[in-house]
Design an enzyme around this catalytic site. Structure first.
Site, PDB file in Angstrom:
ATOM      1  N   TRP A  62      -5.723  15.488  12.767  1.00 56.24           N
ATOM      2  CA  TRP A  62      -5.336  16.283  13.941  1.00 56.24           C
ATOM      3  C   TRP A  62      -4.233  15.564  14.696  1.00 56.24           C
ATOM      4  O   TRP A  62      -4.358  14.406  15.029  1.00 56.24           O
ATOM      5  CB  TRP A  62      -6.549  16.459  14.871  1.00 56.24           C
ATOM      6  CG  TRP A  62      -7.617  17.289  14.247  1.00 56.24           C
ATOM      7  CD1 TRP A  62      -7.749  18.647  14.308  1.00 56.24           C
ATOM      8  CD2 TRP A  62      -8.711  16.817  13.455  1.00 56.24           C
ATOM      9  NE1 TRP A  62      -8.846  19.055  13.602  1.00 56.24           N
ATOM     10  CE2 TRP A  62      -9.463  17.950  13.061  1.00 56.24           C
ATOM     11  CE3 TRP A  62      -9.130  15.544  13.032  1.00 56.24           C
ATOM     12  CZ2 TRP A  62     -10.596  17.860  12.270  1.00 56.24           C
ATOM     13  CZ3 TRP A  62     -10.256  15.445  12.236  1.00 56.24           C
ATOM     14  CH2 TRP A  62     -10.980  16.602  11.866  1.00 56.24           C
ATOM     15  N   HIS A  82      -8.935  21.525  18.679  1.00 57.28           N
ATOM     16  CA  HIS A  82      -9.681  22.585  18.014  1.00 57.28           C
ATOM     17  C   HIS A  82     -10.732  23.081  19.007  1.00 57.28           C
ATOM     18  O   HIS A  82     -10.941  22.472  20.055  1.00 57.28           O
ATOM     19  CB  HIS A  82     -10.343  22.089  16.716  1.00 57.28           C
ATOM     20  CG  HIS A  82     -10.954  20.719  16.797  1.00 57.28           C
ATOM     21  ND1 HIS A  82     -11.359  20.014  15.686  1.00 57.28           N
ATOM     22  CD2 HIS A  82     -11.242  19.904  17.837  1.00 57.28           C
ATOM     23  CE1 HIS A  82     -11.862  18.851  16.039  1.00 57.28           C
ATOM     24  NE2 HIS A  82     -11.803  18.746  17.346  1.00 57.28           N
ATOM     25  N   ARG A 108      -1.706  21.442  19.234  1.00 57.18           N
ATOM     26  CA  ARG A 108      -1.451  20.441  18.208  1.00 57.18           C
ATOM     27  C   ARG A 108      -0.017  19.938  18.352  1.00 57.18           C
ATOM     28  O   ARG A 108       0.907  20.730  18.533  1.00 57.18           O
ATOM     29  CB  ARG A 108      -1.581  21.036  16.799  1.00 57.18           C
ATOM     30  CG  ARG A 108      -2.935  21.597  16.467  1.00 57.18           C
ATOM     31  CD  ARG A 108      -3.849  20.587  15.795  1.00 57.18           C
ATOM     32  NE  ARG A 108      -5.171  21.160  15.620  1.00 57.18           N
ATOM     33  CZ  ARG A 108      -5.633  21.659  14.500  1.00 57.18           C
ATOM     34  NH1 ARG A 108      -4.884  21.630  13.418  1.00 57.18           N
ATOM     35  NH2 ARG A 108      -6.843  22.167  14.435  1.00 57.18           N
ATOM     36  N   GLN A 122      -7.761  29.587  18.439  1.00 55.61           N
ATOM     37  CA  GLN A 122      -8.744  29.449  17.375  1.00 55.61           C
ATOM     38  C   GLN A 122     -10.011  30.167  17.797  1.00 55.61           C
ATOM     39  O   GLN A 122     -10.225  30.423  18.987  1.00 55.61           O
ATOM     40  CB  GLN A 122      -9.101  27.967  17.181  1.00 55.61           C
ATOM     41  CG  GLN A 122      -8.168  27.222  16.274  1.00 55.61           C
ATOM     42  CD  GLN A 122      -8.772  25.901  15.822  1.00 55.61           C
ATOM     43  OE1 GLN A 122      -9.671  25.369  16.450  1.00 55.61           O
ATOM     44  NE2 GLN A 122      -8.265  25.382  14.737  1.00 55.61           N
ATOM     45  N   VAL A 165     -18.994  18.364   9.447  1.00 57.98           N
ATOM     46  CA  VAL A 165     -19.848  19.230   8.636  1.00 57.98           C
ATOM     47  C   VAL A 165     -20.085  18.557   7.286  1.00 57.98           C
ATOM     48  O   VAL A 165     -19.275  17.757   6.831  1.00 57.98           O
ATOM     49  CB  VAL A 165     -19.208  20.623   8.404  1.00 57.98           C
ATOM     50  CG1 VAL A 165     -19.191  21.449   9.675  1.00 57.98           C
ATOM     51  CG2 VAL A 165     -17.814  20.503   7.822  1.00 57.98           C
ATOM     52  N   ALA A 207     -21.210  25.828  11.136  1.00 61.63           N
ATOM     53  CA  ALA A 207     -20.154  26.013  12.121  1.00 61.63           C
ATOM     54  C   ALA A 207     -18.911  26.418  11.355  1.00 61.63           C
ATOM     55  O   ALA A 207     -18.755  26.070  10.181  1.00 61.63           O
ATOM     56  CB  ALA A 207     -19.894  24.722  12.884  1.00 61.63           C
TER      57      ALA A 207
END
Lengths: 239, 625
Positions: A62, A82, A108, A122, A165, A207
């Site tokens: 990122w 995000h 970003r 987003q 995740v 998610a």
């Protein structure tokens, strides 16, 4: 050719407002409610709580805008990269189960061009309960994309990695015969659940997070993402 | 990273499928493939290896093992682990001191005497070229080749340029300088782990990152120390990034590499150097005080199924684990797996489940049907404000959050005039109004009326704000003022008190406006709007006014105009209609916007475009004014 035969007519909403409403409506059908969070975030909520420690190569995934002024406790502030921090805030402030979406603006530090902007939107999703699995992720997203893009739409999962995740998947959607990358997703990492005071032995779930801009550009046939934020009336009036 | 199909093939027992099929299999079961390029009879794959698999797949052998697992084919002998090199220890010929085992968990090396440094053979030059690497000389190329095939970084030092044959792995002294192989001189801090000449104390290189010129290998070199070591990731990252030295070696160490690979790399590279440059191994050393321990993770089929949403039996789980080549023991419904030492990413059960899911194929997981619930949907409360303004003719804009002034400053802006987060929406809306006036006719509006609802960044924090404004083309701004008054009244009705007599008005909204509520309107109708591109070339306006015998037939008249109008006519808009009380006819006025996508129109173009229109209207019995 535009034809207008009334002397007055209403104004129009920005396509992003419309897109977000559409997403809210479709997800609401499956019981998802809307959560929100701030655009200026702490390093903790944007990275550390999501299993992305400082000094870890994953941070490079990122490009961050940092703010000059630190928070009161001396920690660094940034513009959220995000919408994932909203998951953390929601889980810390509420008890499980959770079934939320969180549309919002993110930032970003990237060079801008026809498909990249420094600010964009987003949508985040989070569903944690007793036995939510990847099969549910597929079921939810299939329902959503068929509603958004038509019955012919299909989705596929590809393996990938995000620190928050495990397993992590990239989601492609089939639209007008082509496969397009739309979002990242996966099962919320047990470490992230623990960071939020949720017991991974009793609760689990998925998610997802994806950009709305690209979807909007597909649906509305918009050639350049920068038009969305230029404030040029010819954009919104021509949609 | 770039992978040569030819090199990958050397590790895989069966012929690899055609490029297209290989790309698909890798993408669906392992990694994202960014692209494939044909390069002189070889295919070069650009595969994205993310931080969790950098430990084992940033090498051709590692990637080949993964591909073989995905394709369910066997590996060749070349893919098998290398046995450690047999080399006697002899302190007089080669010795190593490591100050910090935490920073340098393993340091192994051999001394090779009698090498002849020269150009590399064609096969090596080509192999390196295929993956975007330049050939330097046979010794350096050998280290580069092993880095790319086994994933172990190595470095060679010229012993004759050293004061002795003692390697000292130490931290730099604050301010100590080193000239790197690139020619750059770098000043180091005491954080930087270095390779030093144990006899003269001179720096020979920055550990795990880049070598220095002091003991550089060149065509005169005959006596080398070949280093194959392991360095802790945080220490590497601390130096490589700020100094902008993210070399191939640094990339691997900073993401974590098993120290168990060091002896394989050493054996493979020494063998290759002996082949290419001759010489003999006269001494070896391996400082590895705490060998990596063997980790075990237990996984059950039940746990896999719970996460993946599958129905795997223990036997099916076993077969997937066997395909991965992992050693395991079964106890009832659980498997206890001996985690391969290079898989630094496998820390707990969930990581094993991810690997199982990958091989099973995430694409093979069936969707669980979801329950559709009815009931009210909560939409953004701010939609109520949007709807009120839109009904008056205001359209919505979104403008940039980054501005050249504000209360909140960005430490690393993308441009010097975008260093602040906006504290007001007024600037953006004003710019939209200005453009709105210029393009009013093109967007078929009589006046410019725009609003924005979004976040502003104040010293006390983020707030949702609303800014709206109107302007018309007249000097007195009567139309615009009327609109603004109507807007203020409508907002007051919603409990939003607005002050100000300016062209653009801004108000901070209460926190409640940021919520979603079930009584808010929503704008996602079934109608799919599509963006119509607009031309950068100037337009020409042509008004056409006519008398018609009846009232209320504007649509019919417009239809006639449209069917007679050529492509150049981009819009037709009714802007005036009146029936004089004592007359049996109605006056209609339409504004036509003519514009081309490839040029500026001329008066002649406009005249030519209007001809068929006026003809059609006259033929329909209307009296053109």
């Amino acid at each position: 050719m535009k034809v207008i035969t009334t002397l007055t007519r209403p104004g129009v909403a920005h396509p992003m407002t419309v897109c977000i409403d559409r997403l809210i409506g479709v997800f609401a059908e499956l019981g998802f409610s809307v959560a929100q969070g701030p655009e200026i975030e702490t390093e903790y909520y944007n990275f550390d709580a999501l299993n992305i420690p400082a000094d870890h190569p994953a941070r490079d995934m990122w490009d961050t805008f940092w703010l000059k002024e630190l928070a009161e406790d001396g920690s660094r502030r940034l513009l959220r990269t995000h919408t994932s921090p909203v998951q953390i805030r929601h889980m810390k402030e509420h008890d499980a189960p959770y079934k939320i979406i969180a549309p919002g603006k993110v930032y970003r530090h990237e060079a801008t061009d026809a498909t990249h902007e420094a600010q964009f939107y987003q949508i985040e999703g989070l569903w944690i309960a007793r036995d939510v699995s990847l099969a549910d992720l597929r079921g939810v997203l299939l329902h959503v994309f068929k509603k958004l893009l038509g019955e012919d739409a299909d989705i596929r999962f590809r393996p990938t990695y995000f620190p928050f995740v495990e397993p992590g998947v990239e989601i492609d959607v089939k639209f007008r015969g082509k496969w397009l990358e739309v979002m990242g997703a996966g099962m919320v990492h047990p470490k992230v659940l623990e960071n939020c005071g949720v017991d991974p032995k009793t609760h689990q779930g998925f998610a997802f997070g994806g950009g709305i801009d690209r979807l909007l550009m597909l649906l509305y046939n918009v050639p350049d993402v920068r038009m969305l934020y230029s404030g040029d009336p010819r954009f919104v009036e021509n949609c | 990273m770039l992978y040569s199909k030819k090199i990958l093939q050397t590790y895989i027992a069966e012929p690899l499928p055609k490029d297209e099929e290989l790309v698909e299999r890798i993408s669906l079961y392992a990694f994202e493939v960014e692209g494939v390029e044909e390069r002189g009879g070889d295919s070069v794959f650009d595969i994205s290896v993310l931080p969790n698999r950098a430990h084992d797949c940033l090498s051709h052998r590692g990637m080949a093992r993964e591909i073989a697992t995905v394709l369910n084919v066997a590996l060749t002998d070349a893919a098998q682990p290398y046995a450690a090199l047999e080399a006697s220890t002899d302190d007089a010929l080669l010795s190593v001191t490591v100050d910090s085992p935490a920073a340098c968990p393993r340091y192994s090396a051999v001394r090779i005497q009698g090498v002849k440094v020269g150009p590399s053979p064609a096969w090596l030059v080509e192999s390196l070229a295929a993956i975007g690497q330049r050939s330097i000389n046979n010794v350096v190329d050998a280290t580069n080749y092993i880095l790319n095939t086994l994933g172990q970084p190595l470095h060679a030092f010229d012993v004759s340029k050293m004061a002795g044959s003692h390697i000292h792995v130490r931290f730099a002294n604050e301010g100590e300088k080193i000239t790197l192989l690139s020619g750059d001189e770098v000043t180091l801090t005491s954080d930087a782990l270095c390779i030093a000449d144990g006899t003269s104390n001179a720096l020979l290189g920055i550990a795990g990152i880049k070598g220095g010129t002091a003991a550089q290998v060149d065509v005169e070199t005959t006596d080398i120390i070949l280093e194959s070591a392991n360095f802790a990731s945080s220490g590497i990252r601390k130096i490589a990034r700020p100094y902008n030295l993210l070399t191939d070696a640094a990339k691997r160490f900073e993401q974590g590499l098993t120290p168990e690979l060091a002896h394989e790399g050493l054996a493979a590279c020494a063998k290759l150097i002996l082949e290419l440059a001759g010489g003999n191994v006269c001494a070896g050393v391996d400082v590895y005080p705490e060998p990596q321990s063997q980790k075990h993770i237990t996984v059950s089929a039940e746990a896999c199924n719970k996460v993946l949403g599958t129905q795997l039996s223990v036997e099916e789980l076993e077969s997937i684990v066997r395909r991965r080549g992992w050693k395991y023991e079964v106890t009832g419904n659980t498997l206890t797996i001996a985690v391969p030492k290079e898989r630094l990413d496998l820390e707990s059960e969930i990581d094993i489940i991810d690997d199982v899911g990958q091989l099973y194929g995430f694409g093979n997981i069936e969707a669980r049907p979801q329950t559709v619930v009815g009931g009210e949907v909560a939409y953004p409360a701010a939609n109520t404000i949007r709807a009120a303004l839109m009904s008056l003719g205001f359209s919505e804009v979104y403008t940039y959050a980054f501005r050249n002034e504000g209360n909140v400053e960005v430490a690393n802006p993308i441009a010097s005039d975008k260093a602040f987060l906006r504290s007001t929406l007024v600037t953006g809306v004003t710019e939209s109004l200005e453009k709105g006036l210029v393009y009013a006719d093109e967007v078929c509006r009589t006046s410019a009326a725009y609003f924005e609802i979004d976040t502003v960044f104040l010293p006390e924090g983020e707030r949702l704000a609303l800014a709206f404004g109107a302007r018309d083309t007249t000097k007195k701004q009567t139309l615009a003022r009327g609109l603004m008054q109507q807007a203020q009244d409508a907002l007051a009705n919603l409990g939003v008190a607005v002050q100000g007599d300016t062209q653009v008005v801004e108000v901070l909204l209460d926190a409640s406006w940021s919520e979603t509520i079930s009584t808010a309107p929503h704008f996602d109708t079934d109608e799919q709007r599509v963006f119509a591109p607009f031309s950068p070339y100037p337009s020409i306006i042509r008004d056409i006014a006519l008398f018609a015998p009846s009232a209320g037939i504007e649509e019919e008249i417009a239809a006639r105009i449209v069917s007679a109008a050529p492509e150049l006519v981009r819009s037709v808009r009714l802007f005036d209609v009146f029936t004089k009380p004592d007359e049996a006819r109605t006056s209609y006025a339409f504004r036509l916007v003519l514009q081309a996508f490839d040029r500026t129109l001329t008066e002649a173009d406009a005249a030519a475009a209007m001809e068929p229109i006026t003809l059609a209207l006259t033929q329909a019995g209307y009296e053109i004014r």
